[in-house]
Design an enzyme around this catalytic site. Sequence first.
Site, PDB file in Angstrom:
ATOM      1  N   ALA A   1      -1.489 -17.471 -28.925  1.00  0.00           N
ATOM      2  CA  ALA A   1      -2.282 -16.236 -29.003  1.00  0.00           C
ATOM      3  C   ALA A   1      -2.625 -15.792 -30.417  1.00  0.00           C
ATOM      4  O   ALA A   1      -3.255 -14.756 -30.582  1.00  0.00           O
ATOM      5  CB  ALA A   1      -1.495 -15.108 -28.316  1.00  0.00           C
TER       6      ALA A   1
ATOM      7  N   GLY B   1      -7.465 -18.887 -33.569  1.00  0.00           N
ATOM      8  CA  GLY B   1      -8.460 -19.659 -32.814  1.00  0.00           C
ATOM      9  C   GLY B   1      -8.825 -19.052 -31.474  1.00  0.00           C
ATOM     10  O   GLY B   1      -8.964 -17.831 -31.327  1.00  0.00           O
TER      11      GLY B   1
ATOM     12  N   GLU C   1       4.589 -18.963 -35.350  1.00  0.00           N
ATOM     13  CA  GLU C   1       4.107 -18.601 -36.683  1.00  0.00           C
ATOM     14  C   GLU C   1       5.280 -18.333 -37.611  1.00  0.00           C
ATOM     15  O   GLU C   1       6.428 -18.301 -37.171  1.00  0.00           O
ATOM     16  CB  GLU C   1       3.190 -17.358 -36.589  1.00  0.00           C
ATOM     17  CG  GLU C   1       1.956 -17.555 -35.713  1.00  0.00           C
ATOM     18  CD  GLU C   1       0.953 -18.577 -36.265  1.00  0.00           C
ATOM     19  OE1 GLU C   1       1.054 -18.926 -37.462  1.00  0.00           O
ATOM     20  OE2 GLU C   1       0.082 -19.033 -35.500  1.00  0.00           O
TER      21      GLU C   1
ATOM     22  N   TYR D   1     -12.268 -38.553 -30.240  1.00  0.00           N
ATOM     23  CA  TYR D   1     -11.886 -37.388 -29.442  1.00  0.00           C
ATOM     24  C   TYR D   1     -11.857 -37.703 -27.940  1.00  0.00           C
ATOM     25  O   TYR D   1     -10.827 -38.024 -27.376  1.00  0.00           O
ATOM     26  CB  TYR D   1     -12.782 -36.162 -29.756  1.00  0.00           C
ATOM     27  CG  TYR D   1     -12.099 -34.897 -29.288  1.00  0.00           C
ATOM     28  CD1 TYR D   1     -11.384 -34.091 -30.174  1.00  0.00           C
ATOM     29  CD2 TYR D   1     -12.092 -34.548 -27.935  1.00  0.00           C
ATOM     30  CE1 TYR D   1     -10.682 -32.976 -29.727  1.00  0.00           C
ATOM     31  CE2 TYR D   1     -11.388 -33.433 -27.484  1.00  0.00           C
ATOM     32  CZ  TYR D   1     -10.698 -32.652 -28.389  1.00  0.00           C
ATOM     33  OH  TYR D   1     -10.000 -31.564 -27.943  1.00  0.00           O
TER      34      TYR D   1
ATOM     35  N   LYS E   1      -6.310 -34.729 -22.729  1.00  0.00           N
ATOM     36  CA  LYS E   1      -7.133 -33.704 -22.058  1.00  0.00           C
ATOM     37  C   LYS E   1      -7.481 -34.143 -20.630  1.00  0.00           C
ATOM     38  O   LYS E   1      -7.639 -33.298 -19.751  1.00  0.00           O
ATOM     39  CB  LYS E   1      -8.400 -33.422 -22.871  1.00  0.00           C
ATOM     40  CG  LYS E   1      -8.129 -32.768 -24.229  1.00  0.00           C
ATOM     41  CD  LYS E   1      -7.554 -31.368 -24.101  1.00  0.00           C
ATOM     42  CE  LYS E   1      -7.517 -30.643 -25.443  1.00  0.00           C
ATOM     43  NZ  LYS E   1      -6.953 -29.298 -25.335  1.00  0.00           N
TER      44      LYS E   1
HETATM   45  P1  NAD Z   1      -5.402 -23.136 -33.247  1.00  0.00           P
HETATM   46  O1  NAD Z   1      -4.715 -24.093 -34.155  1.00  0.00           O
HETATM   47  O2  NAD Z   1      -6.271 -22.100 -33.860  1.00  0.00           O
HETATM   48  O3  NAD Z   1      -4.336 -22.351 -32.320  1.00  0.00           O
HETATM   49  C1  NAD Z   1      -3.193 -22.941 -31.810  1.00  0.00           C
HETATM   50  C2  NAD Z   1      -2.253 -21.880 -31.261  1.00  0.00           C
HETATM   51  O4  NAD Z   1      -1.119 -22.551 -30.698  1.00  0.00           O
HETATM   52  C3  NAD Z   1      -1.689 -20.904 -32.313  1.00  0.00           C
HETATM   53  O5  NAD Z   1      -1.541 -19.619 -31.733  1.00  0.00           O
HETATM   54  C4  NAD Z   1      -0.301 -21.483 -32.617  1.00  0.00           C
HETATM   55  O6  NAD Z   1       0.660 -20.525 -33.083  1.00  0.00           O
HETATM   56  C5  NAD Z   1       0.066 -21.971 -31.224  1.00  0.00           C
HETATM   57  N1  NAD Z   1       1.117 -23.002 -31.214  1.00  0.00           N
HETATM   58  C6  NAD Z   1       1.084 -24.252 -31.727  1.00  0.00           C
HETATM   59  N2  NAD Z   1       2.238 -24.902 -31.464  1.00  0.00           N
HETATM   60  C7  NAD Z   1       3.004 -24.034 -30.749  1.00  0.00           C
HETATM   61  C8  NAD Z   1       4.299 -24.105 -30.173  1.00  0.00           C
HETATM   62  N3  NAD Z   1       5.049 -25.205 -30.224  1.00  0.00           N
HETATM   63  N4  NAD Z   1       4.769 -23.009 -29.536  1.00  0.00           N
HETATM   64  C9  NAD Z   1       4.048 -21.868 -29.448  1.00  0.00           C
HETATM   65  N5  NAD Z   1       2.807 -21.757 -29.960  1.00  0.00           N
HETATM   66  C10 NAD Z   1       2.304 -22.824 -30.607  1.00  0.00           C
HETATM   67  O7  NAD Z   1      -6.184 -24.040 -32.192  1.00  0.00           O
HETATM   68  P2  NAD Z   1      -7.542 -23.894 -31.359  1.00  0.00           P
HETATM   69  O8  NAD Z   1      -8.564 -24.752 -31.990  1.00  0.00           O
HETATM   70  O9  NAD Z   1      -7.848 -22.485 -31.038  1.00  0.00           O
HETATM   71  O10 NAD Z   1      -7.100 -24.674 -30.037  1.00  0.00           O
HETATM   72  C11 NAD Z   1      -6.687 -24.023 -28.852  1.00  0.00           C
HETATM   73  C12 NAD Z   1      -7.186 -24.831 -27.656  1.00  0.00           C
HETATM   74  O11 NAD Z   1      -8.610 -24.837 -27.673  1.00  0.00           O
HETATM   75  C13 NAD Z   1      -6.732 -26.294 -27.685  1.00  0.00           C
HETATM   76  O12 NAD Z   1      -6.438 -26.710 -26.366  1.00  0.00           O
HETATM   77  C14 NAD Z   1      -7.987 -27.016 -28.169  1.00  0.00           C
HETATM   78  O13 NAD Z   1      -8.052 -28.359 -27.734  1.00  0.00           O
HETATM   79  C15 NAD Z   1      -9.062 -26.174 -27.516  1.00  0.00           C
HETATM   80  N6  NAD Z   1     -10.413 -26.333 -28.101  1.00  0.00           N
HETATM   81  C16 NAD Z   1     -10.609 -26.200 -29.442  1.00  0.00           C
HETATM   82  C17 NAD Z   1     -11.890 -26.403 -29.949  1.00  0.00           C
HETATM   83  C18 NAD Z   1     -12.177 -26.281 -31.425  1.00  0.00           C
HETATM   84  O14 NAD Z   1     -13.259 -26.673 -31.858  1.00  0.00           O
HETATM   85  N7  NAD Z   1     -11.263 -25.745 -32.203  1.00  0.00           N
HETATM   86  C19 NAD Z   1     -12.981 -26.702 -29.084  1.00  0.00           C
HETATM   87  C20 NAD Z   1     -12.741 -26.773 -27.728  1.00  0.00           C
HETATM   88  C21 NAD Z   1     -11.444 -26.597 -27.238  1.00  0.00           C
END
Ligand code: NAD
Length: 405
Positions: free
Chosen positions: A52, A55, A78, A238, A247
């Site tokens: 949460a 991203g 975090e 990817y 995925k």
């Molecule tokens: P991000 O790195 O911004 O966020 C990741 C989150 O996961 C953070 O809140 C972090 O604290 C948390 N986290 C990581 N490891 C953890 C753990 N062990 N325990 C608890 N919390 C943990 O990533 P994002 O890009 O927002 O990705 C989130 C989802 O969105 C992923 O499934 C990703 O594949 C998907 N996604 C991302 C994109 C993109 O372009 N960034 C596009 C489509 C889908």
Amino acid sequence: MAETLIQPKIRGFICITAHPTGCAAHVNEQIDYIKAQPPLPLAPKKVLVIGASTGYGLSSRIAATFAGGADTLGVFFERPASNGRTASAGWYNTAAFEKAARAAGHYATSINGDAFSDRVKAATIERLKADMGPVDLVVYSLASPRRVDPKTGEVYQSTLKPIGQSFSNKTVNTDKQLIQTIDLEPASPEEIQATEKVMGGEDWALWVDALEQANLLAPGATVVAYSYIGPEVTWPIYHQGTIGQAKAHLETTAIALNEKLKAHGGKALVVINKVVVTQASSAIPVVPLYTSLVFKVMKEKGLHEGCIEQMHRLFHDQLFSGQPLTLDAKGRVRVDNWEMRPDVQGAVAALWPQVETENLLSLSDFKGYQQDFLKLFGFGLPGIDYTQAVEADVTLEGLLNLAES
Ligand code: NAD
């Protein structure tokens, strides 16, 4: 900790510092965007977001709270400020989000720790029982490089590699602003399996089972996990690579979870989001170059979206519109539909062979990519005086911190 000057310190594809007031400004920008959109009367009122703090998960939490009026519990991993180091961006983001949410009269607290562990799941259940009751939306938005299997204690590392054959293509060295060639060897069967363990659906299903067994999924609850498909130029690394295989496992898991939740009118869905700049996406080879090109094309066509615009559109047009969901042939919700438009993809495909170090800034929106990257850590926000010292030690009120012990 005394007040200190905080500047970006970039190491490869991450920034090891974060700016508390800059992160707060970034969060408040997103809150302001949501407040300017139509409200979501049909949106859920009790929401659990796993992942949460940054991203897509953070933007989901902001949209649920400020457009839907939801109470939220956030789970993330975090780091607080210590020994002269700043806290991580997600820590500061959460402080700003929770302050604004509470000021607007919404419940908002968080649990910091490893979401893959039984301990964090148990603590989440305890807190939900005490404070919120059953949830009607669960957002699963983890992006992690490793997972400790809670049953066996085995540590799995995810890798970003092609499957079956080696892969060579252009990529941008974001630090040095250079177009380079990247050569990647195919993943071993163990690496494929390990990536699936980390980024596949196993942990998502464990969360849903734990919530269900504790009677914490409200009747009709929606459970979503996020994924990405993207263009063919990134497929070897990817969609058809180790992460894509994970995925695919997430999608299979969604089908099984959906069957289970259907009995109580609920649903489990994979949502395909568009590419955005996040800490997770900046670590994937080739993707930052593609992102810079697609940003240029989508901005020119008036189609550009960041995390917050995507999450509002997901909630408003799809999940809580009151209309039946528009699903693709595999039962997924697609908010990557603008990114994947043939005219957008055609324009990117035409630019791809042309882009070189010399024309990177004119052919692509690499500047926009860099700005978004710095913003992730609270830098480059308008109205912040980065020459002023700030307090790096920010307290998260009500936080259950399970990351330290
Ligand atoms: P991000 O790195 O911004 O966020 C990741 C989150 O996961 C953070 O809140 C972090 O604290 C948390 N986290 C990581 N490891 C953890 C753990 N062990 N325990 C608890 N919390 C943990 O990533 P994002 O890009 O927002 O990705 C989130 C989802 O969105 C992923 O499934 C990703 O594949 C998907 N996604 C991302 C994109 C993109 O372009 N960034 C596009 C489509 C889908």
